[in-house]
Design an enzyme around this catalytic site. Structure first.
Site, short mmCIF file in Angstrom:
data_model
loop_
_atom_site.label_atom_id
_atom_site.label_comp_id
_atom_site.label_asym_id
_atom_site.label_seq_id
_atom_site.Cartn_x
_atom_site.Cartn_y
_atom_site.Cartn_z
N CYS B 160 0.81 -1.22 0.00
CA CYS B 160 0.00 0.00 0.00
C CYS B 160 0.84 1.27 0.00
O CYS B 160 0.58 2.20 -0.77
CB CYS B 160 -0.94 0.01 1.20
SG CYS B 160 -0.16 -0.49 2.75
N HIS B 280 -3.11 6.41 4.41
CA HIS B 280 -1.68 6.56 4.65
C HIS B 280 -1.22 7.94 4.18
O HIS B 280 -1.58 8.37 3.07
CB HIS B 280 -0.88 5.53 3.84
CG HIS B 280 -0.95 4.13 4.36
ND1 HIS B 280 -1.57 3.78 5.54
CD2 HIS B 280 -0.45 2.98 3.84
CE1 HIS B 280 -1.45 2.48 5.72
NE2 HIS B 280 -0.78 1.96 4.70
#
Lengths: 378, 378
Positions: B160, B280
């Site tokens: 990710c 994130h």
């Protein structure tokens, strides 16, 4: 004075002018003399810690004056079992004061610090008001205590995020040289004051209860827009400058150069607020001058450096954390590793209590260093 | 296919083999044909998102098989109004499957992906099991969709934190070259699964209520020690390697080089978990090859790049935030500024939903690209 003594943070009875102190089990005890100390911003997040630090370190105080805005005047604060009523800070509040610790915002410092100096006090200012003034020493005692000798009444306490970084970088610079620093911060909310911590707690509770949040303080109370800090990361601390960096980032850049006496050092910073109440963390990349340095050499340097606590054992998952650093005096360093591409490049993770070493403790340590170096005396 | 179309994320009916789709108001609609798709790990944090993304993007599905461990088998999941019962994943589950999306952990992928391939499926694997296998393409469609042509049955979906970074870096590399990357991450807890998010919420609630917390999952469930994530920043994601970097950091380093076809690129990473549920954030420093580039040039490049949403206006406090990126498809980039010392150095802040572009969406986009490039067809 040995590094060890410096690290655990007491001052030694080294000089005759300190004869009124007696040294009992590693703690300086005031007997019948000391300084008249004033704390300006006594009810704030940092001021509160300053009073606790003065008490915990048994700072030689004969009289303690606690000052605040008119709004907080009248509040009562305990110090060594005595109740002190907070008074409104005015120019005449500084009559007879030896050392004034300021942490009530830049505008208060600009207004009242000269008044305190005029009345004979030495000011240790924890705002950004005077930090870059060439006439004002900007001091982290482990790094540049000797700069205190050049003071003209005001001494500046650096920004919290700067202090912990230079405490870790300075011993490395001394042994290995230093060419470059790139830091990304993970900063605690208490750096923005009590109200910001309340906002974090309130937002967090509201989100867990499925309620909407109404940000009012962070990232910067005085700025136009406010964003949720709970369960978020905000890449803005203080106002933006024309160059795209925030003022907090420019503080880290400029203050690091000034404290370390390295005007040519390459420093860059990205400052980010995260949902932590206390304890700033920093991801620091740095390049040394010396070639072929290994991690063990840097670990050895830091293990014996004043103010630094090495917490670096990946095999045992030992590294600094905000939760374990909060409430402690040290600058905790770990995750030291060599860059995989740059022989002179290293990474480390630096954590410290932003209200203690990042603010209140460093201010009190400056005051202790003034006494130790006989710059101030009774 | 225009960049604009890529950005808002649908595939266009460009080829005759897609004639069974009709194009209605920007959405591909399945009429009477499509693929047999399997989702392995259908009840997990990423698997759940995969199913939602397949539905939201109207992926051409004739049959959807939802697979999990025996523990979660029997659960019921809604897809386009129909109830699908989750079955235990076994080798024979893949009979007749065209495309299998795996996100059930590396060991499941190692065990079952070859079984799926043996039965004729193309596997898109969201674990780290095959990412660095030279026989396996590691793909972010905006960056290296052409690598899909080299597949031998398995295609790997990158980590990710890598995906969002390379989506932002690749268009810069194409126009300006790229020499160096130093990234510090601010990673969301959902990257460690549903249980970790529950742990964050439980700990947060306990702390607000003054209770003690008992960390059990983060930073790494399988590691020896566990630390509080609520109101903390943990500089460990995945296990430590012998070089002092974590496996997560090595994933970012190695995967970036592989995806961008830049084996010599200097990349370093510090990966940190913070108390954010989803989204994130990354503080990225990068050096380009071209001299005298200014911020506006980089902003212009990113504003017209596939998958990127430019959010960069400091004067209006516009920059990416995890809270606003969560639930959205884009990679959001802002705080672009030139390094104050390095002419070729720049900083930026990159945020994306780690479960969407960082995982489920990218996997589905790989599947779409396979169709678009006619690598898979009915």
């Amino acid at each position: 004075m040995s590094n060890e003594n410096k690290r655990i943070g007491f001052i030694c009875p080294i000089s005759s002018f300190l004869k009124s102190f007696i040294y009992v089990e590693g703690v300086l005890t005031l007997t019948n003399s000391g300084f008249h100390v004033a704390v300006v911003g006594a009810t704030g997040a940092v001021g509160t810690q300053m009073i606790k630090v003065l008490e915990a370190r048994n700072f030689p105080i004969e009289k303690l004056t606690l000052l605040s805005s008119s709004r907080s005047a009248g509040k009562k604060i305990q110090y060594k079992g005595e109740t002190i009523v907070v008074e409104e800070a005015k120019p005449e509040s500084f009559e007879g004061v030896d050392i004034a610790l300021f942490s009530a915002g830049g505008s208060i410092s600009k207004q009242l610090a000269p008044e305190a100096v005029k009345r004979g006090a030495i000011v240790i200012d924890n705002t950004s008001a005077y930090r870059m003034d060439p006439e004002v020493p900007l001091v982290v005692p482990e790094v540049n205590a000797e700069d205190l000798n050049n003071h003209k009444g005001i001494i500046a306490n650096p920004n919290c995020s700067t202090i912990q970084m230079v405490v870790a970088l300075e011993p490395i610079r001394q042994k290995l040289g230093l060419n470059r620093v790139i830091v990304s911060t993970y900063q605690a909310v208490s750096g923005a004051g009590f109200q910001a911590v309340e906002e974090l707690n309130r937002q967090t509770k509201d989100i867990l209860e499925g309620k909407e949040v109404k940000p009012e303080i962070l990232p910067v109370k005085a700025d136009k827009k406010h964003y949720q800090i709970a369960f978020n990361a905000i890449p803005q601390i203080d106002l933006f400058q024309d160059n795209g960096f925030t003022f907090e980032e420019m503080k880290m850049i400029n203050e690091t150069k000034k404290i370390m006496h390295l005007p040519e050092l390459k420093v860059s910073a990205t400052c980010v607020r995260i949902p932590v109440a206390t304890g700033h963390s920093e991801s620091v990349y740095f390049e040394v001058e010396k070639e072929n340095v290994d991690v063990a050499e840097i670990q050895n340097i830091l293990a014996s450096s004043p103010g630094v606590v090495l917490e670096d054992n990946p095999n045992e998952q030992i590294y600094p954390l905000a939760t374990t650093a909060a409430g402690k005096e040290g600058v905790f360093v770990g995750r030291i590793r060599k860059d995989l591409d740059e022989d002179k490049g290293f990474h480390m993770w630096v954590v410290s209590d932003n209200l203690l070493k990042g603010a209140a403790l460093n201010s009190v340590q400056i005051a202790e260093s003034l006494i130790e170096q006989r710059i101030v005396s009774k």
